[in-house]
Scaffold this active site. Structure first.
Site, PDB file in Angstrom:
ATOM      1  N   GLY A  56       0.832  -1.201   0.000  1.00 18.37           N
ATOM      2  CA  GLY A  56       0.000   0.000   0.000  1.00 18.37           C
ATOM      3  C   GLY A  56       0.871   1.256   0.000  1.00 18.37           C
ATOM      4  N   SER A  88       6.152  -4.784  -2.008  1.00 20.98           N
ATOM      5  CA  SER A  88       5.869  -3.416  -2.409  1.00 20.98           C
ATOM      6  C   SER A  88       6.205  -2.475  -1.242  1.00 20.98           C
ATOM      7  CB  SER A  88       4.410  -3.307  -2.863  1.00 20.98           C
ATOM      8  OG  SER A  88       4.173  -2.113  -3.544  1.00 20.98           O
ATOM      9  N   TRP A  89       5.237  -1.664  -0.768  1.00 22.73           N
ATOM     10  CA  TRP A  89       5.514  -0.839   0.412  1.00 22.73           C
ATOM     11  C   TRP A  89       5.987  -1.700   1.574  1.00 22.73           C
ATOM     12  CZ3 TRP A  89       6.785   2.916   3.420  1.00 22.73           C
ATOM     13  CH2 TRP A  89       6.447   2.876   4.789  1.00 22.73           C
ATOM     14  N   ASP A 138       7.807  -4.939 -13.893  1.00 23.99           N
ATOM     15  CA  ASP A 138       7.191  -4.279 -12.740  1.00 23.99           C
ATOM     16  C   ASP A 138       7.339  -2.773 -12.922  1.00 23.99           C
ATOM     17  OD1 ASP A 138       6.423  -3.249 -10.271  1.00 23.99           O
ATOM     18  OD2 ASP A 138       7.219  -4.959  -9.164  1.00 23.99           O
ATOM     19  N   HIS A 191       4.061  -6.212 -11.410  1.00 24.27           N
ATOM     20  CA  HIS A 191       4.019  -5.953  -9.974  1.00 24.27           C
ATOM     21  C   HIS A 191       2.991  -6.823  -9.254  1.00 24.27           C
ATOM     22  CE1 HIS A 191       4.961  -3.474  -6.469  1.00 24.27           C
ATOM     23  NE2 HIS A 191       3.673  -3.361  -6.212  1.00 24.27           N
TER      24      HIS A 191
END
Length: 307
Positions: free
Chosen positions: A29, A101-102, A257, A285
């Site tokens: 996120g 990701s985050w 990605d 991604h």
């Protein structure tokens, strides 16, 4: 629910083997929340799997979808403190970090702050919290590959604001007292987020964003973090990677990605020699791509034997 600082309540759960190898999942996120998909990446007979929803999202409260929810205490330092509080609550000495990701940025920040609490790391869709990474995705860099989608994101804001920093513009719109303005901003922001995880670009809104409260919380939290560059000194996580020298790792990144370009993982691999970089040539991604999922399961199985 675990009471954390500033009157917030953090949702958490465990599954798998109570005597298994501890592993904590750090979702993306920021604002995505944990899902059942995360559980399926681990052998439940080998791992004690810890999942939690970061501040303001998922089942944690107060929820960022509500206009009255103050995000001032929702920051990287607070999330790291929450992780430590949860570790202490569960009586875990050391654990594997699993972040995408985050979540990979958060994992790196936590590991560099508490290296003695980390056994291994598995990262995917790798990000390192640098300003240029935020600029790439949210300030026009990726627009070179997604020009129609970026133009729509710009066209959805007032004409006078279209040449300004869209992160700031959308942050204001997502805090507007008019619910129509807020809902339109959340929709357009999440439409951009829906297009970029796969190649060719995905049309329409991703299924998870069809839930209005989810979309609103996600958009508000993401813009809150991006406008502050995640409260990380630019380049800090790469410069301090010597803290990771005793931590084995596996990084999984799609060749295509566009949210977390493979160069992020490549640069990290050059300063973290204990990490292996696995490139998935047919993926972007989206973490639920079959080839990404396969490599993540292979990674958790590999580390399951190390106790």
């Amino acid at each position: 629910m675990l009471p954390v600082s500033d009157g917030e309540l953090m949702y958490w759960e465990t599954c798998g083997n109570p005597r298994g190898k501890p592993a904590i999942v750090l979702h993306g996120g920021p604002g995505s929340g944990c899902t059942e998909w995360h559980r399926r990446l681990f052998d439940p007979s080998a791992y004690l799997i810890v999942l939690f929803d970061q501040r303001g999202c998922g089942r944690s409260t107060p929820h960022a979808s509500a206009l009255e929810t103050d995000l001032a205490s929702n920051n990287t330092a607070s999330l790291m403190a929450d992780i430590e509080l949860l570790r202490q609550r569960l009586g875990i000495n050391r654990w594997l970090l699993f972040g995408g990701s985050w979540g990979s940025t958060l994992a790196l920040a936590y590991a560099e702050t508490h290296p003695h609490r980390v056994t291994e790391m598995i990262l995917f869709g790798v990000t390192t919290g640098r300003r240029k990474e935020f600029d790439w995705l949210f300030r026009g860099g990726a627009a070179a590959f997604f020009p129609e989608q970026w133009q729509r994101l710009r066209d959805a804001v007032p004409v006078a604001d279209r040449d300004d920093d869209l992160v700031e513009v959308y942050h204001r719109m997502l805090h507007d007292p008019d619910p129509v303005v807020r809902e339109r901003a959340a929709f357009e922001w999440c439409l951009w987020e829906s297009a970029t995880p796969v190649w060719p670009p995905a049309p329409g809104l991703a299924e998870r964003f069809t839930k209005p409260a989810y979309a609103m919380a996600f958009a508000r939290i993401v813009t809150h973090y991006v406008r502050h560059n995640a409260w990380l000194e630019d380049g800090r996580l790469l410069r301090h990677a010597d803290s990771l020298l005793d931590i084995p790792g596996i990084m999984v990144n799609g060749r295509f990605d566009f949210q977390a370009p493979i160069g992020n993982a490549w640069e990290l691999s050059r300063v973290w020699p204990q990490a292996k970089l696995v490139v998935v040539d047919d993926a972007g991604h989206a973490a639920n791509h079959p080839s990404i999922t396969q490599e993540l399961v292979r990674a958790t199985n590999q580390f399951a034997v190390l106790r």
